[in-house]
Design a protein around this motif. Structure first.
Motif, PDB file in Angstrom:
ATOM      1  N   ALA A  27      17.598  31.467  22.568  1.00  0.00           N
ATOM      2  CA  ALA A  27      18.750  30.578  22.724  1.00  0.00           C
ATOM      3  C   ALA A  27      18.838  30.054  24.154  1.00  0.00           C
ATOM      4  O   ALA A  27      19.158  28.877  24.375  1.00  0.00           O
ATOM      5  CB  ALA A  27      20.036  31.317  22.353  1.00  0.00           C
ATOM      6  N   THR A  28      18.530  30.886  25.122  1.00  0.00           N
ATOM      7  CA  THR A  28      18.572  30.475  26.528  1.00  0.00           C
ATOM      8  C   THR A  28      17.498  29.429  26.808  1.00  0.00           C
ATOM      9  O   THR A  28      17.765  28.402  27.454  1.00  0.00           O
ATOM     10  CB  THR A  28      18.401  31.690  27.457  1.00  0.00           C
ATOM     11  OG1 THR A  28      19.443  32.628  27.170  1.00  0.00           O
ATOM     12  CG2 THR A  28      18.440  31.291  28.917  1.00  0.00           C
ATOM     13  N   SER A  29      16.296  29.656  26.324  1.00  0.00           N
ATOM     14  CA  SER A  29      15.212  28.681  26.507  1.00  0.00           C
ATOM     15  C   SER A  29      15.565  27.343  25.868  1.00  0.00           C
ATOM     16  O   SER A  29      15.378  26.279  26.479  1.00  0.00           O
ATOM     17  CB  SER A  29      13.906  29.206  25.905  1.00  0.00           C
ATOM     18  OG  SER A  29      13.448  30.310  26.626  1.00  0.00           O
ATOM     19  N   ARG A  30      16.084  27.375  24.638  1.00  0.00           N
ATOM     20  CA  ARG A  30      16.470  26.132  23.951  1.00  0.00           C
ATOM     21  C   ARG A  30      17.601  25.421  24.689  1.00  0.00           C
ATOM     22  O   ARG A  30      17.591  24.196  24.820  1.00  0.00           O
ATOM     23  CB  ARG A  30      16.896  26.422  22.507  1.00  0.00           C
ATOM     24  CG  ARG A  30      15.725  26.686  21.571  1.00  0.00           C
ATOM     25  CD  ARG A  30      16.152  26.696  20.112  1.00  0.00           C
ATOM     26  NE  ARG A  30      17.322  27.517  19.832  1.00  0.00           N
ATOM     27  CZ  ARG A  30      17.292  28.818  19.545  1.00  0.00           C
ATOM     28  NH1 ARG A  30      16.142  29.461  19.489  1.00  0.00           N
ATOM     29  NH2 ARG A  30      18.404  29.469  19.288  1.00  0.00           N
ATOM     30  N   PHE A  31      18.576  26.173  25.176  1.00  0.00           N
ATOM     31  CA  PHE A  31      19.708  25.604  25.906  1.00  0.00           C
ATOM     32  C   PHE A  31      19.226  24.857  27.147  1.00  0.00           C
ATOM     33  O   PHE A  31      19.624  23.712  27.398  1.00  0.00           O
ATOM     34  CB  PHE A  31      20.670  26.734  26.289  1.00  0.00           C
ATOM     35  CG  PHE A  31      21.871  26.292  27.069  1.00  0.00           C
ATOM     36  CD1 PHE A  31      22.965  25.729  26.438  1.00  0.00           C
ATOM     37  CD2 PHE A  31      21.918  26.460  28.443  1.00  0.00           C
ATOM     38  CE1 PHE A  31      24.089  25.326  27.143  1.00  0.00           C
ATOM     39  CE2 PHE A  31      23.036  26.077  29.164  1.00  0.00           C
ATOM     40  CZ  PHE A  31      24.118  25.502  28.517  1.00  0.00           C
ATOM     41  N   LEU A  32      18.352  25.484  27.920  1.00  0.00           N
ATOM     42  CA  LEU A  32      17.869  24.846  29.145  1.00  0.00           C
ATOM     43  C   LEU A  32      16.905  23.696  28.851  1.00  0.00           C
ATOM     44  O   LEU A  32      16.914  22.683  29.552  1.00  0.00           O
ATOM     45  CB  LEU A  32      17.227  25.888  30.066  1.00  0.00           C
ATOM     46  CG  LEU A  32      18.222  26.886  30.652  1.00  0.00           C
ATOM     47  CD1 LEU A  32      17.508  27.983  31.424  1.00  0.00           C
ATOM     48  CD2 LEU A  32      19.239  26.178  31.537  1.00  0.00           C
ATOM     49  N   ARG A  33      16.113  23.824  27.811  1.00  0.00           N
ATOM     50  CA  ARG A  33      15.222  22.722  27.409  1.00  0.00           C
ATOM     51  C   ARG A  33      16.051  21.517  26.965  1.00  0.00           C
ATOM     52  O   ARG A  33      15.766  20.379  27.330  1.00  0.00           O
ATOM     53  CB  ARG A  33      14.277  23.179  26.296  1.00  0.00           C
ATOM     54  CG  ARG A  33      13.183  22.194  25.974  1.00  0.00           C
ATOM     55  CD  ARG A  33      12.127  22.739  25.021  1.00  0.00           C
ATOM     56  NE  ARG A  33      12.636  23.534  23.922  1.00  0.00           N
ATOM     57  CZ  ARG A  33      12.485  24.860  23.806  1.00  0.00           C
ATOM     58  NH1 ARG A  33      11.850  25.545  24.727  1.00  0.00           N
ATOM     59  NH2 ARG A  33      12.980  25.493  22.766  1.00  0.00           N
ATOM     60  N   SER A  34      17.106  21.754  26.214  1.00  0.00           N
ATOM     61  CA  SER A  34      17.992  20.682  25.778  1.00  0.00           C
ATOM     62  C   SER A  34      18.660  20.008  26.975  1.00  0.00           C
ATOM     63  O   SER A  34      18.755  18.776  27.035  1.00  0.00           O
ATOM     64  CB  SER A  34      19.052  21.227  24.824  1.00  0.00           C
ATOM     65  OG  SER A  34      19.996  20.243  24.509  1.00  0.00           O
ATOM     66  N   ALA A  35      19.117  20.798  27.926  1.00  0.00           N
ATOM     67  CA  ALA A  35      19.740  20.232  29.128  1.00  0.00           C
ATOM     68  C   ALA A  35      18.738  19.357  29.874  1.00  0.00           C
ATOM     69  O   ALA A  35      19.071  18.248  30.303  1.00  0.00           O
ATOM     70  CB  ALA A  35      20.251  21.352  30.031  1.00  0.00           C
TER      71      ALA A  35
END
Length: 137
Positions: A27-35
């Protein structure tokens, strides 16, 4: 120049089992990739630092408490706020690190990598561990 896009915060309730750290890490990786995909600059080292901190905090919450935990991520002004909330009021303790790989490094790493770390009691009798890291170069 700070982008005008405001990335929405992310909340994730996690089970009290071994899958929690993996879910939180993803979830953290996806959150930062999305940002990053929406114009918020995120350097690769910040992703690595965030994933390390989240993994350690969630692993400790699962290992050292009896209940579920949650992860909250929020971006503001080039910083990532990481909050892991669990059901225990007992604050983390620095333990002597074990060179055989059996533990003791997590809290040391978190405090070294994060720009800021704090522990706050929750209204339900647990605690929230807050860590903040810079995400832009």
């Amino acid at each position: 120049m700070t982008p005008s896009y405001q990335h929405p915060p992310r909340h994730l309730d996690l089970p009290p089992d071994v899958s929690a750290a993996s879910r939180a890490r993803d979830a953290t990786s996806r959150f930062l990739r999305s940002a990053s995909n929406h114009g918020q600059p995120v350097v690769p080292a910040a992703v690595d630092a965030a994933v390390l901190i989240v993994t350690e905090l969630v692993t400790n919450a699962v290992r050292h408490t009896d209940g579920p935990c949650s992860l909250d991520l929020d971006l503001h002004e080039g910083l990532l706020d990481i909050d892991v909330t669990d059901s225990s009021s007992t604050p983390p303790e620095t333990r002597p690190p074990h060179y055989d790989g059996s533990g003791g490094w997590g809290w040391i790493l978190i405090r070294h990598v994060a720009h800021e770390v704090s522990v706050m009691p929750t209204s339900t009798g647990g605690k929230c561990i807050h860590a903040c890291i810079a995400i832009a170069g």
